[in-house]
Design an enzyme around this catalytic site. Sequence first.
Site, PDB file in Angstrom:
ATOM      1  N   ASP A  10      35.238 -11.860  49.117  1.00 35.27           N
ATOM      2  CA  ASP A  10      35.423 -12.114  50.556  1.00 35.27           C
ATOM      3  C   ASP A  10      34.625 -13.178  51.066  1.00 35.27           C
ATOM      4  O   ASP A  10      33.143 -12.707  50.914  1.00 35.27           O
ATOM      5  CB  ASP A  10      35.411 -10.417  51.175  1.00 35.27           C
ATOM      6  CG  ASP A  10      35.495 -10.594  52.743  1.00 35.27           C
ATOM      7  OD1 ASP A  10      35.772 -11.568  53.187  1.00 35.27           O
ATOM      8  OD2 ASP A  10      35.157  -9.613  53.382  1.00 35.27           O
ATOM      9  N   ASP A 106      40.402 -15.733  53.614  1.00 36.83           N
ATOM     10  CA  ASP A 106      39.310 -15.677  53.119  1.00 36.83           C
ATOM     11  C   ASP A 106      39.071 -14.662  51.907  1.00 36.83           C
ATOM     12  O   ASP A 106      37.818 -14.463  51.409  1.00 36.83           O
ATOM     13  CB  ASP A 106      38.177 -15.307  54.193  1.00 36.83           C
ATOM     14  CG  ASP A 106      38.619 -14.106  55.117  1.00 36.83           C
ATOM     15  OD1 ASP A 106      39.938 -13.563  55.120  1.00 36.83           O
ATOM     16  OD2 ASP A 106      37.970 -13.450  55.753  1.00 36.83           O
ATOM     17  N   GLU A 107      40.002 -13.739  51.543  1.00 38.91           N
ATOM     18  CA  GLU A 107      39.829 -12.821  50.432  1.00 38.91           C
ATOM     19  C   GLU A 107      40.871 -12.953  49.362  1.00 38.91           C
ATOM     20  O   GLU A 107      41.813 -13.193  49.613  1.00 38.91           O
ATOM     21  CB  GLU A 107      40.050 -11.568  51.142  1.00 38.91           C
ATOM     22  CG  GLU A 107      39.116 -11.123  52.323  1.00 38.91           C
ATOM     23  CD  GLU A 107      39.353  -9.637  53.014  1.00 38.91           C
ATOM     24  OE1 GLU A 107      39.588  -8.780  52.178  1.00 38.91           O
ATOM     25  OE2 GLU A 107      39.376  -9.789  54.155  1.00 38.91           O
TER      26      GLU A 107
END
Length: 416
Positions: A10, A106-107
Site C-alpha cells: 500500500d 495505490d494497493e
Amino acid sequence: MSGRVILHSDINSCYASIEHLHHPELNGKPLAVGGDPESRHGIVLTADYIAKKYGVKTGMALWQAKQLCPEITFVSPRMDLYLRFSRMAHEIYAEYTDLQEAYGIDESWLDVTASATIKGDGYSIAKEISNRMKAELGITVSIGVSFNKIFAKLGSDYKKPDAITTMYSDEFQTKAWNLPVGDLLYVGRSTNQKLAKIGIRTIGDLARTDEAILVSQLGKMGSVLWAFANGYDDSPVRKENAHAPIKSVGNSTTTHRDLVNDEDVKIVIYVLAESVAARLRENGFRCRVVEISIRDKELFSFTRQRKISNATNITEEIAVEAYRLFKESYDWRKPIRSVGVRGADLVNDNYWEQIDLFCDFQMREKHMKMDAAVDDIRRRFGFYSIQRGLMYQDKVLSAVNAKEDHTVHPHGYFNQ
C-alpha cells in the site's frame, strides 16, 4: 505456516506523497490533494501524514480541513501522474511475481510464493520492495506479509507509514483478533452497525461467533466474513491481468449557457467524449460501459449507462453511445445546465475479447488511427490546433479544453 506467501503493498498517502515529490518547497508542511484549491470547493482525496495529525481525513470538505489545519496547502489532483507512478510500482512488483492483483491505484496483492525459494522469505522480499520504492520512486509503502489476501491487507493497514507487518498463521490471532471488526475487508459501515447490535466489535468476536448466527443477520456474507476472520480465505491472487487499476474515467461540465436542443447537447457530449477517450488512450485503458449524467436548469439530475459490445477508447464510439443514451432518456421539459460523460468498467489495452461478427473492423481501425493522429497533433501544436466540424456550429459551447481544463473523476476499482 501455510505454503503460500502473500504480500499486500500500500503506497502511503499515495497522491499526497507523489505531490510532495513535485513540490519540494512544501517539504515538512501539511498538504492535501482534492477539489478546486482556488475556490476551496470539493473534498479531500488524500492528506499527508502531517495534515492527518490535525484531523484532516479523506472525504472531508476543503473548508473543514482548512479549519482543522490552517497551514494546509491544497493541490488539484493529477490522475495521469498518479497512474504513471502506479505503473512504475507494478514494474517493480513484476520483478518478483506475475501474480499481482491491483486494488485501486495505490494497493496491490502479490503472491511471491514461487519467488521465496530464490529471493528469501516473505519478509525479506517485502523489505527489498520497500527499499526499492524509496530509492527508485521516492515514495514509501506499508506491506503486509501473510498466508492469504485478507490478513496481508490487515498487515499493511496495521502500521503506517513505511512499515512491514507479518500476519502468519501462528500469529494472526494475536495481532488481528483485537482489531476493530470494521478493519476487516468488506465490513462497511452498514455491516459494522449490524455486527455491533449483536455484540461483535472486534475481529476476534466475529471469529468466535457461531456461523449460523452471522448468516441469520447478514445472509451469505455472514459465512464469508466468518471465514475471513478465522483465516480460511484461500482466494488466489489473480495473475497480472487486463483489468485496470481504476474503475472509470469521466468528465463533466456546467455549460456557459443553458442547452436548449439536441444539437447543443451533442456538441457538449462530443467535447467531453474527446476528453474521456483521450485520457483512456493516454493511460492504456478501454471502457466496456458508457455512462451519461444530466442536470437540468432546476437541478433535477439523472444518470444512465449501458454496456457496449466491444471495449473501446475511440472518441466516436463513446460519443455516439452517450448521445444515444441521452436521446432515449430526456424529454426536454427543462433546459439543461450540466452534462457528464464517463467510460466505466475499464480494461487494459491488452484485454482480449471476441469481436462482434457484424463489427466493421476497417471503420474501427480508421477511427483508431484518426484519434491517434489527433492526439499527436494536439500534443505538438495545442488542443485548438485541430477541431471537429461539429464544434464550429457553436463556438461558445465547444470552447472547452475538457481534457486539461476540467477534472477527470476516477473511481476506485473496488467500491464498498
